[in-house]
Scaffold this motif. Sequence first.
Motif, PDB file in Angstrom:
ATOM      1  N   THR A 152       0.826  -1.215   0.000  1.00 44.52           N
ATOM      2  CA  THR A 152       0.000   0.000   0.000  1.00 44.52           C
ATOM      3  C   THR A 152       0.859   1.263   0.000  1.00 44.52           C
ATOM      4  OG1 THR A 152      -0.064   0.140   2.393  1.00 44.52           O
ATOM      5  CG2 THR A 152      -1.774  -1.214   1.348  1.00 44.52           C
ATOM      6  N   ARG A 186      -5.040  -0.898  -2.554  1.00 47.16           N
ATOM      7  CA  ARG A 186      -5.724  -0.231  -3.678  1.00 47.16           C
ATOM      8  C   ARG A 186      -6.488  -1.270  -4.497  1.00 47.16           C
ATOM      9  NH1 ARG A 186      -1.267   3.314  -6.765  1.00 47.16           N
ATOM     10  NH2 ARG A 186      -2.985   3.683  -8.201  1.00 47.16           N
ATOM     11  N   GLU A 227      -6.798  -0.374 -10.437  1.00 41.24           N
ATOM     12  CA  GLU A 227      -5.910   0.803 -10.423  1.00 41.24           C
ATOM     13  C   GLU A 227      -4.441   0.393 -10.600  1.00 41.24           C
ATOM     14  OE1 GLU A 227      -6.385   3.213  -6.958  1.00 41.24           O
ATOM     15  OE2 GLU A 227      -8.534   3.533  -7.297  1.00 41.24           O
TER      16      GLU A 227
END
Lengths: 77, 576
Positions: B461, B530, B534
Motif C-alpha cells: 500500500t 488499492r 488501479e
Amino acid sequence: MDESKIISIWFIIGCLLSLFGIIIFAANVVDYIAPWSGTVTVLHELRAGIWWGAFLIVIGAVYTIAFNPWKKKTEAA
Amino acid sequence: MPGLITPIIALLFDGSKIISLGWVDSAIVVLYFIFVLGIGFYLMKFTKTGEDFFMAGRSMTMWIAGLSFVAANLGSLELMGWAAASYQYGILATHWYWIGAIPAMLFLGLIMMPFYYISKTHSVPGYLKLRFGDGASFVSAVSFGFMTVLMSGINMYSMAIVMKVVLGWDIHFSIWVSSITVMLYVVLGGLLSAILNEVLQFMLIWLGALLIPILGIIEAGGWTNMVDRIHQNFPKGDYTHLWSTLGSFQDNPMGIHWTGIVFGLGFCISFAYWTTDFLVVQRVLTAKDLRAAKMAPIIGASFKMFVPIIVILPGLLGLAVIPGLVGETQAIATGGHSYNEVLPLMMARYLGPGLLGLGITALIAGFMSGMAGNVSAFATVWTYDIYRPLHKKLASTDGTDAHFVKIGRWTTIIGVFVSIGTAYLVQQFASIMDYVQALFSFFVAPLFGTVILGMLWKRATKAGGFYGLLAGTVSSIGMWAWVKMDPSALKIIALSPYAKDMAENMYRALWSWMICVGVTVIVSLMTKARPENELNGLVRSCTVLPSEGHLKFYQRPVFFASIVFAVFIALNIIFW
C-alpha cells in the motif's frame, strides 16, 4: 522528432575512428622510419601504434561505409 | 563505484607527473572534444518537445539504449579505480562486474522493464508516484536529485586530480573545460545528445584501453605465465581465484565472506543499483518499443561481462610485471608509486605516440559519459518529479511542454554549476566526500525493496511503501553512525570483527533492505490495499503483458538472457 533524418551515430563514430586511425598510423610510420618522438615503450619493437592505427582505419571505414547517410538517401530515392 | 574515490584523491599528495602528451596525443584529445560538441550542436534542431529533450523521443534502438546503459556507468573513476582495486584485491574485484551486475541487469530486462515501460513513466520516482503516491516519490526524487549533483561534483574533482597527477594539467582547467563541454552538449541536444555521445564514448573507452591488456598479456607470456608470475611475486596471497578463498574473512585480501558477495553485493547492492538508479534506468526508458526496452539491459549485460578485460586485467598484469606498488601512505613516505597509479603506469609502459592520446581520451570519455548521465537524469527528475508537482500546486495549472523543456535546459545548466561548486567545496573540505558517498549508499538498497514489492506484490500500500522506504533509509544511516561511533559494532553489522570496509557496506545494504521489506509488508497488511483495476500496468499480477508469441524463440529476450547467463556461470566456474 523524426529520427530517420538524423545522421546515424555509427557513421559519426566511423569518421572519428578513421581520423584517429590515420593520425596514429601516420605518426607511428614516420616514427619508425625517422624516430622523432623519443618515446621508448616496453615491446616498442612490435610497433603497436602502426597496427592499431591501421585497425582503427579499417573499423572506421567499415562503419563509415555501412552507415553512410547519403547511401540511404539514394536508396530511398 | 563511490568507494573508489578516496584512494584516487590520495594521489593528489604524490607530486610526480606520470606521463607527458606529445602533439599527436593532444591532437587526438582536441579532435574528440570537437566531435562531442559537434554532436550536441547538430542534434539541437531535433530536440524540440519534452519527450525529445527528456526521453530522447523514446526512439532508441536496443543497441544504442543498451550501450548507453553500460556507458553511463563506466566512468573514468571506474577504469582507474577498479584497475587499482584489482592490484590490491586481485581477481576478486571482478565480482563487481559479474555477480555484482549481470543477474541484476537480466532481471531488469526480463522482469522489471515491462512495468517501467508500460506505465510510460519518465523516471523511477515517477513510477513510485503512480504506485505509492506522492510521499515515497518525493522522498526518492529529492534524495536522488540532491545526491546526483553532489556525486557529479565529486567525480569531477576526482577526475581533475587524476589529470593533474597523470598529465600535470591544471585542476581548474580540467574541471571547467570538461564540465562546460558536457553542459553544452546536454543543454543543446538533451538526453538524445547525452545518449549518442555515450555510445561514441563507449567505443573510445574500449579502443583506447584495450591495447594495454593485449600488450600486457604478450609481455607476461600468456595467462598461465601471468598467474605464475603473480604467485612468484606474492607467494603469501591468492590473487587469482574468484570464489575458492571466500570461505573465511581471513583467507582473502578483501576480508570478505562469500555470503557478503552473494547476498550483499550480488543480490542487494547490485539489484538496487542496476534496477532502481535512474541514472542507468533512464537510458533504457528511451527504447523505441517494449522488446527493445527488454533487450537493452541484456545487451548491456553482455558487454558489461567483458569490461574486466580492460579494467581488471591491467591490474592483474600490474601484479605480474610491475610488482612493488604499495598503498598510498607508504608510497608518499618512500617516494615510490602506489597501486592507485597502476593504470597510468601501464599506459606509460606500453602506449607510444598517438596511442597515449587515445588512452587519455578513453579516460576523459569515461568521465564525460558518467557526468552527462548524472546531469541528464537530474534534469528529468527535477523537472518532472519535483518542479512539476510544485508548479501545479502553486499555479493551479499544469505548464506547457515548451515551458518544461525550458526548465529542463536551465536545470541542466544549474546542475552543472552546482556540481562545479561541489568540486570546489570538496577541494576545501575533503572529508565531505566520505559523507556524501555514505549518504548515497543509504538510499539505494531500501529503494530497491520499495520498488520490487510495488511491482511484484499487489497488496503493498501507499503507507507501506512510504514507511518502508523511510525505515530502510533511517536504519542504514543508524548502522553507519553506530559503527562510526563504536567500531566494535562491526562484528554485529558485518558478522565478523575481521570484516573490512567493503564487507560492512554490503551487510549494511542487506540489513536496510530487509528492514525496508519487513516494514513495508507489516504496514501494508495493516492498511487498505488499492483496488486491482488501479494497478494495471504497475503490478505483475494485475497486468496482462504483451505476448511474445509472434516472435521466434531466438528473437525473444529470454533466449538472449539465457545465453548471457550461461556465459556468466561458465566464467565464474573457469575462474573459481
